[in-house]
Design a protein around this motif. Sequence first.
Motif, mmCIF file in Angstrom:
data_model
loop_
_atom_site.group_PDB
_atom_site.id
_atom_site.type_symbol
_atom_site.label_atom_id
_atom_site.label_comp_id
_atom_site.label_asym_id
_atom_site.label_seq_id
_atom_site.Cartn_x
_atom_site.Cartn_y
_atom_site.Cartn_z
ATOM 1 N N THR A 1 8.553 36.175 16.104
ATOM 2 C CA THR A 1 9.264 35.895 14.895
ATOM 3 C C THR A 1 10.132 37.182 14.605
ATOM 4 N N ALA A 2 10.205 38.167 15.313
ATOM 5 C CA ALA A 2 10.741 39.531 14.720
ATOM 6 C C ALA A 2 12.084 39.299 14.281
ATOM 7 N N THR A 3 12.992 38.528 14.910
ATOM 8 C CA THR A 3 14.332 38.180 14.652
ATOM 9 C C THR A 3 14.620 37.060 13.749
ATOM 10 N N HIS A 4 13.635 36.242 13.353
ATOM 11 C CA HIS A 4 13.766 35.056 12.450
ATOM 12 C C HIS A 4 14.334 35.545 11.198
ATOM 13 N N LEU A 5 15.226 35.072 10.400
ATOM 14 C CA LEU A 5 15.617 35.234 9.184
ATOM 15 C C LEU A 5 14.931 34.144 8.091
ATOM 16 N N LYS A 6 14.326 33.248 8.772
ATOM 17 C CA LYS A 6 13.812 32.182 7.972
ATOM 18 C C LYS A 6 12.366 31.866 8.608
ATOM 19 N N PRO A 7 11.312 31.339 8.110
ATOM 20 C CA PRO A 7 9.966 30.934 8.657
ATOM 21 C C PRO A 7 10.325 29.893 9.553
ATOM 22 N N LEU A 8 9.714 30.004 10.683
ATOM 23 C CA LEU A 8 9.697 28.703 11.675
ATOM 24 C C LEU A 8 8.519 27.731 11.624
ATOM 25 N N ALA A 9 8.694 26.701 11.547
ATOM 26 C CA ALA A 9 7.774 25.519 11.452
ATOM 27 C C ALA A 9 7.485 25.670 12.785
ATOM 28 N N THR A 10 5.930 26.003 13.358
ATOM 29 C CA THR A 10 5.697 25.682 14.691
ATOM 30 C C THR A 10 4.201 25.525 14.719
ATOM 31 N N GLN A 11 3.622 24.661 15.649
ATOM 32 C CA GLN A 11 2.308 24.300 15.951
ATOM 33 C C GLN A 11 1.526 25.513 16.355
ATOM 34 N N HIS A 12 2.574 26.559 16.997
ATOM 35 C CA HIS A 12 2.129 27.657 18.063
ATOM 36 C C HIS A 12 1.723 28.946 17.177
ATOM 37 N N PRO A 13 0.911 29.789 17.849
ATOM 38 C CA PRO A 13 0.614 31.048 17.108
ATOM 39 C C PRO A 13 1.832 31.920 17.099
ATOM 40 N N THR A 14 2.171 32.729 16.189
ATOM 41 C CA THR A 14 3.138 33.726 16.285
ATOM 42 C C THR A 14 2.759 35.029 16.007
ATOM 43 N N ILE A 15 3.602 35.979 16.427
ATOM 44 C CA ILE A 15 3.586 37.522 16.081
ATOM 45 C C ILE A 15 5.068 37.846 15.951
ATOM 46 N N SER A 16 4.789 38.949 14.885
ATOM 47 C CA SER A 16 6.235 39.430 14.636
ATOM 48 C C SER A 16 6.563 40.761 15.466
ATOM 49 N N GLY A 17 5.769 41.284 16.188
ATOM 50 C CA GLY A 17 5.817 42.329 17.254
ATOM 51 C C GLY A 17 4.709 42.536 17.962
ATOM 52 N N TYR A 18 4.581 43.449 18.989
ATOM 53 C CA TYR A 18 3.677 43.584 19.965
ATOM 54 C C TYR A 18 2.725 44.853 19.805
ATOM 55 N N GLU A 19 2.746 45.901 18.636
ATOM 56 C CA GLU A 19 2.083 46.746 18.307
ATOM 57 C C GLU A 19 0.432 46.665 18.410
ATOM 58 N N ARG A 20 0.040 45.279 17.881
ATOM 59 C CA ARG A 20 -1.255 45.147 17.909
ATOM 60 C C ARG A 20 -1.961 44.379 19.135
ATOM 61 N N LEU A 21 -1.070 43.930 20.023
ATOM 62 C CA LEU A 21 -1.510 43.187 20.999
ATOM 63 C C LEU A 21 -2.227 44.355 22.306
ATOM 64 N N GLN A 22 -3.342 43.859 22.649
ATOM 65 C CA GLN A 22 -3.561 44.276 24.133
ATOM 66 C C GLN A 22 -4.068 43.346 25.028
ATOM 67 N N VAL A 23 -4.078 43.717 26.137
ATOM 68 C CA VAL A 23 -4.288 42.619 27.555
ATOM 69 C C VAL A 23 -5.529 43.271 28.244
ATOM 70 N N ARG A 24 -6.762 42.494 28.726
ATOM 71 C CA ARG A 24 -7.486 42.801 29.502
ATOM 72 C C ARG A 24 -7.741 42.133 30.607
ATOM 73 N N ARG A 25 -7.591 42.867 31.789
ATOM 74 C CA ARG A 25 -7.793 42.061 33.112
ATOM 75 C C ARG A 25 -9.278 41.832 33.520
ATOM 76 N N ASN A 26 -9.772 40.858 33.986
ATOM 77 C CA ASN A 26 -11.088 40.821 34.528
ATOM 78 C C ASN A 26 -11.022 40.878 36.048
ATOM 79 N N ALA A 27 -12.336 40.712 36.515
ATOM 80 C CA ALA A 27 -12.567 41.045 37.789
ATOM 81 C C ALA A 27 -11.818 40.034 38.866
#
Length: 225
Positions: free
Chosen positions: A188-214
Amino acid sequence: MSIRASAVFARPYRAFLFDMDGTLLNSIAAAERVWSLWAERHGLDVAAFLTTIHGARAIDTITRQGLPGVDPHAEAQWITEAEINDVRGVVAISGAAAFLDSLPADQWALVTSAPKELAMRRLQAAGIAPPTVMVTAEDVTIGKPNPACYVLGAQRLGVSVQECLVFEDASVGIRASEAAGADVMVVTATHLKPLATQHPTISGYERLQVRRNAEGWLTLHNETG
């Protein structure tokens, strides 16, 4: 966190698929400068028209107007050349470059409605290294919201699209992801208005991490939980 958001963070994925404009980088100012000139030249209501351009291929946007005597292919080429020459203000979404750098190179792809030359130009302007796998406007005959682009992106990574998480910002791209059967994370980083969505949202990537299993599956994690 909603049940649907919790599911996305709990589920392992074979790969991630990313839209570009509005998802990895902000090119709105540059795009609207070019499209405003085009709309004015063709006598369109510029403000109303600009709400229709995001997320779609230029040729599809132009074709939808049904303008008499207009060659969509020629006009789309003009748009592409103008956008390649205007990347002023194109910047990465917060945290996007570092997040992409943290991903295995063979487990993410760019799936954009932009032509390849324009995609490469904007990625360079935003300081984002281009991925090994890209799907661009030239690779499909029907653009978003048709799911073909995301299906192709997954195929080029050697995985099923239903095993992928798509990062999107625009309604046409979200619909394409849904039609492909992929899970969706809305940026949603570039959205000027809230988006009505059933999906999860993020405003940026700073707090995201990825783990890769075996087994090589990727799991998305949020530093704040």
